[in-house]
Write a protein that holds these residues in place. Structure first.
Motif, short mmCIF file in Angstrom:
data_model
loop_
_atom_site.label_atom_id
_atom_site.label_comp_id
_atom_site.label_asym_id
_atom_site.label_seq_id
_atom_site.Cartn_x
_atom_site.Cartn_y
_atom_site.Cartn_z
N ASP A 114 0.83 -1.20 0.00
CA ASP A 114 0.00 0.00 0.00
C ASP A 114 0.86 1.26 0.00
O ASP A 114 0.89 2.03 0.95
CB ASP A 114 -0.92 -0.01 1.22
N SER A 115 1.58 1.46 -1.08
CA SER A 115 2.43 2.63 -1.23
C SER A 115 2.09 3.30 -2.56
O SER A 115 2.01 2.64 -3.59
CB SER A 115 3.90 2.22 -1.21
N PHE A 116 1.90 4.61 -2.53
CA PHE A 116 1.50 5.31 -3.74
C PHE A 116 2.55 5.20 -4.83
O PHE A 116 2.22 4.98 -6.00
CB PHE A 116 1.22 6.78 -3.43
N SER A 117 3.83 5.32 -4.48
CA SER A 117 4.87 5.26 -5.50
C SER A 117 4.98 3.86 -6.11
O SER A 117 5.29 3.71 -7.29
CB SER A 117 6.20 5.71 -4.92
N LEU A 118 4.75 2.82 -5.31
CA LEU A 118 4.78 1.48 -5.85
C LEU A 118 3.57 1.19 -6.73
O LEU A 118 3.65 0.41 -7.67
CB LEU A 118 4.85 0.44 -4.73
N LEU A 119 2.44 1.80 -6.43
CA LEU A 119 1.24 1.62 -7.26
C LEU A 119 1.34 2.40 -8.57
O LEU A 119 0.67 2.05 -9.54
CB LEU A 119 0.00 2.06 -6.50
N ALA A 120 2.18 3.42 -8.61
CA ALA A 120 2.31 4.21 -9.83
C ALA A 120 2.97 3.43 -10.95
O ALA A 120 2.67 3.65 -12.12
CB ALA A 120 3.11 5.48 -9.54
N ILE A 121 3.84 2.50 -10.63
CA ILE A 121 4.56 1.74 -11.66
C ILE A 121 3.62 0.87 -12.48
O ILE A 121 3.62 0.95 -13.72
CB ILE A 121 5.71 0.93 -11.01
#
Length: 69
Positions: free
Chosen positions: A57-64
């Motif tokens: 649940d991390s925004f930067s990891l979901l962006a990829i």
């Protein structure tokens, strides 16, 4: 953290590395194994699930993946 728990964790990790297991799998398997020996099964299962979900649940990891889509 108790010193003996850390020694067991490191020993199990090094054993799995010596058996030519990939590092990511060796880290995951050694941590889960030690966690299941320390905590009761239900508590360990819930804790593992919560840690996995909070790690994802991390925004930067979901962006990829969304960028790839």
């Amino acid at each position: 953290m108790d010193l003996s728990i850390g020694v067991w964790l490191l020993g199990l990790f090094l054993f799995m590395i010596a058996m030519s297991m990939p590092i990511a799998i060796a880290i995951a398997m050694s941590s889960l194994t030690i966690m299941y020996f320390i905590l009761p099964f239900e508590v360990a299962s819930i804790t593992a699930g919560q840690k996995i979900i909070t790690g994802i649940d991390s925004f930067s990891l979901l962006a990829i993946p969304f960028f790839i889509l």
